[in-house]
Design an enzyme around this catalytic site. Structure first.
Site, PDB file in Angstrom:
ATOM      1  N   GLU A 427      45.737  42.744  50.377  1.00  0.00           N
ATOM      2  CA  GLU A 427      46.842  42.320  49.539  1.00  0.00           C
ATOM      3  C   GLU A 427      48.070  43.174  49.837  1.00  0.00           C
ATOM      4  O   GLU A 427      48.023  44.395  49.792  1.00  0.00           O
ATOM      5  CB  GLU A 427      46.409  42.497  48.080  1.00  0.00           C
ATOM      6  CG  GLU A 427      47.529  42.447  47.087  1.00  0.00           C
ATOM      7  CD  GLU A 427      47.071  42.945  45.708  1.00  0.00           C
ATOM      8  OE1 GLU A 427      45.906  43.359  45.575  1.00  0.00           O
ATOM      9  OE2 GLU A 427      47.903  42.917  44.795  1.00  0.00           O
ATOM     10  N   ASP A 500      44.013  45.432  45.234  1.00  0.00           N
ATOM     11  CA  ASP A 500      44.230  46.550  44.317  1.00  0.00           C
ATOM     12  C   ASP A 500      43.342  46.431  43.083  1.00  0.00           C
ATOM     13  O   ASP A 500      42.962  45.341  42.690  1.00  0.00           O
ATOM     14  CB  ASP A 500      45.692  46.561  43.833  1.00  0.00           C
ATOM     15  CG  ASP A 500      46.627  47.058  44.911  1.00  0.00           C
ATOM     16  OD1 ASP A 500      46.138  47.688  45.865  1.00  0.00           O
ATOM     17  OD2 ASP A 500      47.839  46.804  44.793  1.00  0.00           O
ATOM     18  N   ASP A 502      44.064  46.357  40.095  1.00  0.00           N
ATOM     19  CA  ASP A 502      44.909  46.070  38.938  1.00  0.00           C
ATOM     20  C   ASP A 502      44.871  44.564  38.664  1.00  0.00           C
ATOM     21  O   ASP A 502      44.113  43.834  39.286  1.00  0.00           O
ATOM     22  CB  ASP A 502      46.341  46.583  39.162  1.00  0.00           C
ATOM     23  CG  ASP A 502      47.017  45.874  40.329  1.00  0.00           C
ATOM     24  OD1 ASP A 502      46.401  44.932  40.901  1.00  0.00           O
ATOM     25  OD2 ASP A 502      48.140  46.250  40.672  1.00  0.00           O
ATOM     26  N   ASP A 504      47.065  42.097  39.155  1.00  0.00           N
ATOM     27  CA  ASP A 504      47.433  41.223  40.270  1.00  0.00           C
ATOM     28  C   ASP A 504      46.320  41.160  41.303  1.00  0.00           C
ATOM     29  O   ASP A 504      46.027  40.105  41.855  1.00  0.00           O
ATOM     30  CB  ASP A 504      48.708  41.740  40.953  1.00  0.00           C
ATOM     31  CG  ASP A 504      49.957  41.189  40.272  1.00  0.00           C
ATOM     32  OD1 ASP A 504      49.807  40.260  39.444  1.00  0.00           O
ATOM     33  OD2 ASP A 504      51.058  41.687  40.556  1.00  0.00           O
TER      34      ASP A 504
END
Ligand code: 0RA
Length: 637
Positions: A427, A500, A502, A504
């Protein structure tokens, strides 16, 4: 145990051999020794209480996870019989707890409907438990027996009085760490989902669930049974009509269905056989689907909503926006495999088709407004599918033409033998840069994807086929897509999603999993798809650096340090915070890294989550992101 004659002894030896067999080959009985199998132990015990509820003899089931990870299941059913078993010359309770297959068949009368995962009953759970205790309330007394690794410590004894009106069974077990060797724990959310399902398909039963480790609890009771289930599934969607509910018994088989169309783009149809979620469907599912397609086509023709020149709606057309449950209770269910995920009884298809067909046809006749809305939906979906097919053909043809031109963003590896190569889907450009520098370019290729672009796409997954990022992915893989998929073309043996830790990141991971699930399922089945596990923390102290991949591990590392307060703890929020060497060391180096193999189950779960994340309803998405933002690492993928 008193052993009075040879016969008794022989029986006991048989019992021990039976339990030994379970301990030697847990895979045969509960599907393995992993965390999934651990959860099956709980389901197996709860299934027995669900059987009591289905027999109309139990209204409340309580499940508790205790702080030591023992689990108790308490019901207010009739209680497992405790009288002497005439052949075995011991308490029926002991027979049930120590003999394979003795579960519900014991005591005659009434068939065992839920059957548990493998129908082996609670004795398999007992055999795989370090210890197990059972308490039965019946006829004014409390009976008790304790077992260690399946073996009774003493005969069943009376340990107290019960009220005359009181009856029920309480089973407590602690799984055996000698069998379940890896460190593992029960997942609250996984259990919640299963108990919710059980409560939906067993109308009128209350399931109370408490996790004493975290003091969380939940209670499920659904007066409306599967009608409530459909309303629940559609809670964030706009429905086109009230839930249509059908219930009928035919030739001793109980059949129930609940159906509601919404404006969603996806299908949510679930099937159950004797309360088991048959995730691979089967004859009940086929019956439901085919009857809906037939009835809708008939109605549309008869009312001039489909013209002579129009082709019939396909099954896909009539399933877009469909939410439905079909649940059957069968005295002799035939499943495709040991894992009971597909129902095979042919007569069930005939009955479901007939019963659902009649009822749904009547519903359309009596509710012309609803009928019009449903058919309008089918028309839209049929046209959209046509357009998508054309777009997809274009992509496939183009990617065939361009098969020799690899995407410019791809940093390919030099190795050509696909059994040795890996593709990291990363990503973001910055993490992509680190990965490109950190990798072993001999066998590791990197494809950076720009997440934002994917993120803004909503609703139809078909659309993402036109997306440049996805096109790059398809040509890098070399397999083609959809019906044209050919695993022979696969250029990398391992495809590793690296995002990641997180919101997103999990969003993009969900989207990629959904993409693979829908368009390249063979790739998942072939064991080619993985998820990278970047560390959560970097812990530096003096000259040593350690990485931890979970909160627990971090705490452990700190505990082991002499003066932990001097340690420098860095929490990684994204891959971009790691330099190329760190990324290699922690996440990409085959010697150190951990990869999660993606199973079809994981991907199917992602597919369901996708619906929620990418759908038009904004509120649930926000709620989902908020509730998971704190613990994204624990997001059930
Ligand atoms: C056999 C016969 C009867 C009840 C049960 C088993 C029974 C098993 C379990 C397991 C968990 N909870 C349970 N509750 C009941 C019927 C006994 C009778 O007719 O009284």
């Amino acid at each position: 145990m008193v052993q009075t004659n040879g016969k008794y002894e022989a029986d006991n030896i048989q019992v021990l051999e039976g339990l030994e067999a379970v301990r030697r080959r847990p895979g045969m009985y509960v599907g393995g020794t992993d965390v999934k199998a651990l959860h099956h132990l709980v389901y197996e015990v709860v299934d027995n209480s669900i059987d009591e509820a289905l027999a109309g003899a139990c209204t409340r089931i309580e499940i508790r996870i205790h702080p030591d990870s023992s689990v108790s299941v308490t019901d207010n059913g009739r209680g497992i019989p405790v009288g002497m078993h005439p052949q075995m010359k011991k308490s029926a309770l002991e027979v049930v707890m120590t003999t394979l297959h003795a579960g519900g068949k014991f005591g005659g009368g009434g068939y065992k409907v839920s059957g548990g995962l493998h129908g082996v009953g609670v004795s398999a759970v007992n055999a795989l438990s370090e210890w197990c205790e059972v308490e039965v309330r019946r006829e004014g007394q409390v009976h008790f027996q304790r077992y260690e690794r399946g073996i009774p410590k003493a005969p069943v004894k009376v340990i107290g009085k019960a009220k005359a009106s009181e009856s029920g069974t309480k089973t407590t077990f602690k799984y055996d760490p000698k069998i379940f060797k890896e460190e593992m724990e029960f997942h609250f959310n996984t259990l919640v989902q299963r108990f919710r399902e059980m409560a939906f398909v067993t109308r009128g039963v209350t399931i109370f669930f408490e996790d004493e480790r975290t003091n969380r609890e939940m209670t499920f009771y659904f007066e409306g049974g599967i009608t409530s289930f459909v309303r629940y599934l559609n809670r964030n969607r706009e429905n086109l009509h009230p839930v249509v509910y059908i219930e009928k018994e035919m030739e001793g088989i109980g059949i129930e269905a609940a159906i509601q169309y919404t404006d969603a783009f996806t299908e949510s149809v679930y099937s159950f056989a004797n309360t088991i979620n048959t995730v691979d469907g089967g004859t009940h599912m086929t019956g439901l689907r085919s009857s809906l397609t037939r009835v809708i086509n008939d109605y549309a023709r008869k009312n001039g909503l489909l013209k002579d020149a129009d082709p019939n709606f396909t099954g896909d057309d009539t399933r877009e926006g469909l939410t439905a449950i079909v649940s059957v209770k069968h005295p002799d269910p035939q499943f495709e495999s040991q894992t009971k995920v597909k129902l095979m009884n042919p007569e069930v298809q005939t009955y479901v088709t007939q019963i659902v067909g009649e009822a749904f046809s009547t519903f359309l006749e009596e509710n012309p407004q609803a009928a019009k809305a449903i058919i309008a939906k089918c028309l839209t979906s049929s046209r959209a599918r046509d357009a998508a097919r054309k777009a997809r053909d274009l992509v496939i043809r183009k990617s065939a033409l361009e098969s020799l031109t690899l995407p410019g963003k791809l940093a390919d590896c030099s190795e050509r033998d696909s059994t040795k190569t890996e593709l990291y889907i990363v990503e973001g450009d910055s993490a992509g840069g680190s990965a490109k520098q950190g990798r072993d370019r001999h066998f590791q290729a990197i494809l950076p994807l720009r997440g934002k672009i994917l993120n803004t796409e909503r609703a139809r997954l078909d659309k993402i086929l036109g997306n440049n990022e996805v096109k790059a992915l398809i040509s890098a893989l070399g397999t083609g897509i959809g019906e044209g998929f050919d695993v022979e073309g696969l250029r990398y043996g391992r495809i590793i999603i690296m995002t990641d830790a997180d919101v997103d990141g999990s969003h993009i991971r969900t989207l990629l999993l959904t993409f693979f699930f829908r368009y390249m399922p063979l790739l998942i089945e072939g064991g080619h798809l993985f998820i990278a596990q970047p560390p959560l923390y970097r812990i530096a102290y003096k000259n040593s650096v350690k990485y931890s991949y979970s909160e627990k591990e971090k705490d452990k590392i700190l505990k082991e340090m002499a003066s932990a307060d001097k340690a420098n703890i860095q929490r990684y929020k994204g891959l971009g915070e790691m330099n190329p060497e760190q990324l290699w060391e922690t996440t990409m180096n085959p010697e150190n890294r951990t990869l999660l193999l993606v199973t079809v189950d994981d991907a199917a779960e992602a597919d369901r989550t996708f619906d929620m994340l990418m759908g038009d309803a904004v509120d649930p998405r926000r709620r989902f992101i908020q509730t998971h933002a704190k613990a994204v690492r624990n997001l059930d993928i």
